[in-house]
Design an enzyme around this catalytic site. Sequence first.
Site, PDB file in Angstrom:
ATOM      1  N   ARG A  14      11.381  -1.707  11.114  1.00 47.73           N
ATOM      2  CA  ARG A  14      10.165  -1.382  11.866  1.00 47.73           C
ATOM      3  C   ARG A  14       9.963  -2.365  13.010  1.00 47.73           C
ATOM      4  NH1 ARG A  14       4.816  -0.107   8.305  1.00 47.73           N
ATOM      5  NH2 ARG A  14       3.842  -1.156  10.062  1.00 47.73           N
ATOM      6  N   ARG A  30      -0.811  -9.132  13.180  1.00 50.96           N
ATOM      7  CA  ARG A  30      -1.391  -8.057  12.354  1.00 50.96           C
ATOM      8  C   ARG A  30      -2.240  -8.650  11.237  1.00 50.96           C
ATOM      9  NH1 ARG A  30       3.860  -5.185  10.765  1.00 50.96           N
ATOM     10  NH2 ARG A  30       2.589  -3.914   9.417  1.00 50.96           N
ATOM     11  N   LYS A  89       0.829  -1.212   0.000  1.00 48.96           N
ATOM     12  CA  LYS A  89       0.000   0.000   0.000  1.00 48.96           C
ATOM     13  C   LYS A  89       0.865   1.265   0.000  1.00 48.96           C
ATOM     14  CE  LYS A  89      -2.486  -0.801   3.741  1.00 48.96           C
ATOM     15  NZ  LYS A  89      -2.020  -2.121   4.188  1.00 48.96           N
ATOM     16  N   ARG A  94      11.211  -6.453   4.500  1.00 53.64           N
ATOM     17  CA  ARG A  94      11.123  -5.028   4.834  1.00 53.64           C
ATOM     18  C   ARG A  94      11.787  -4.756   6.182  1.00 53.64           C
ATOM     19  NH1 ARG A  94       5.221  -2.351   4.988  1.00 53.64           N
ATOM     20  NH2 ARG A  94       5.017  -3.305   7.030  1.00 53.64           N
ATOM     21  N   ARG A 113     -10.087   0.704   9.237  1.00 56.17           N
ATOM     22  CA  ARG A 113      -9.686  -0.676   9.502  1.00 56.17           C
ATOM     23  C   ARG A 113     -10.761  -1.442  10.252  1.00 56.17           C
ATOM     24  NH1 ARG A 113      -3.734   0.467   9.271  1.00 56.17           N
ATOM     25  NH2 ARG A 113      -2.612  -1.474   9.495  1.00 56.17           N
TER      26      ARG A 113
HETATM   27  P1  AMP Z   1       0.298   0.440   9.099  1.00 56.48           P
HETATM   28  O1  AMP Z   1       1.531   1.237   8.875  1.00 56.48           O
HETATM   29  O2  AMP Z   1      -0.884   0.954   8.347  1.00 56.48           O
HETATM   30  O3  AMP Z   1       0.503  -1.050   8.918  1.00 56.48           O
HETATM   31  O4  AMP Z   1      -0.091   0.628  10.647  1.00 56.48           O
HETATM   32  C1  AMP Z   1       0.800   0.236  11.685  1.00 56.48           C
HETATM   33  C2  AMP Z   1       0.031   0.068  12.997  1.00 56.48           C
HETATM   34  O5  AMP Z   1      -0.597   1.318  13.363  1.00 56.48           O
HETATM   35  C3  AMP Z   1      -1.111  -0.934  12.967  1.00 56.48           C
HETATM   36  O6  AMP Z   1      -0.671  -2.269  13.190  1.00 56.48           O
HETATM   37  C4  AMP Z   1      -2.011  -0.415  14.101  1.00 56.48           C
HETATM   38  O7  AMP Z   1      -1.479  -0.755  15.374  1.00 56.48           O
HETATM   39  C5  AMP Z   1      -1.873   1.090  13.950  1.00 56.48           C
HETATM   40  N1  AMP Z   1      -2.907   1.649  13.025  1.00 56.48           N
HETATM   41  C6  AMP Z   1      -2.704   2.255  11.822  1.00 56.48           C
HETATM   42  N2  AMP Z   1      -3.857   2.631  11.254  1.00 56.48           N
HETATM   43  C7  AMP Z   1      -4.835   2.242  12.124  1.00 56.48           C
HETATM   44  C8  AMP Z   1      -6.256   2.313  12.118  1.00 56.48           C
HETATM   45  N3  AMP Z   1      -6.928   2.854  11.075  1.00 56.48           N
HETATM   46  N4  AMP Z   1      -6.922   1.800  13.190  1.00 56.48           N
HETATM   47  C9  AMP Z   1      -6.285   1.265  14.238  1.00 56.48           C
HETATM   48  N5  AMP Z   1      -4.951   1.137  14.311  1.00 56.48           N
HETATM   49  C10 AMP Z   1      -4.222   1.623  13.266  1.00 56.48           C
END
Ligand code: AMP
Length: 190
Positions: free
Chosen positions: A133, A144, A13, A127, A88
């Site tokens: 990360r 996740r 993404k 990654r 989400r």
């Molecule tokens: P991402 O970079 O989008 O994979 O997000 C990393 C982490 O941030 C996720 O595993 C969640 O813990 C948190 N996070 C990001 N976006 C959301 C969302 N829309 N709702 C809840 N937690 C989020």
Amino acid sequence: MRLILFGPPGAGKGTQAVRITQKYATAHISTGDMLRAAVKNGTELGQLAKSYMDKGELVPDGVVIGIIKDRIGENDAKSGFMLDGFPRTVPQAEALSEMLNSTGASIDAVVSIEVNDEEIVKRILERQKIEGREDDTEDVVRNRLKVYRNQTEPLKSYYAEEGVLHEVDGMGSIDDVFGKIDSVLADLRA
Ligand code: AMP
């Protein structure tokens, strides 16, 4: 254009978001990036978010909804945006619809990048070596992914019912996948 980029962690993404914003000049809004920035800056929000992110759990709906509400009200997002990592959960999607309805706007397309679990774990561990990360370790990634399949993937039917869901095969090269997304977006503008 108001878009949602959808898909499991590691679907590409972030990479595709950069290409899309370059071509379609739309604001890129990533809740993950915003939360990571808050963690880095040691804010109260960051401290709260970190306790969830480290385990691969979702940050509470009320918190992320508040962040998005502020962000999509900013000037650069008024005429369009691309959401990456939000919504989400169903309550997040409902809150987003309400925010947009109040201004007479709506989501034009949800592009869902489809990648299988095996490939996701492989990509994320790659990654991790490059970006380091903290939530890209194997245990956290598996959680996740579970959270995605249980809480986030059901949103596809929510958007399918609204007639805006477009599924794109994410297993090819970055260029191939971008080509498929681009043709969905070009059709929307036509
Ligand atoms: P991402 O970079 O989008 O994979 O997000 C990393 C982490 O941030 C996720 O595993 C969640 O813990 C948190 N996070 C990001 N976006 C959301 C969302 N829309 N709702 C809840 N937690 C989020």
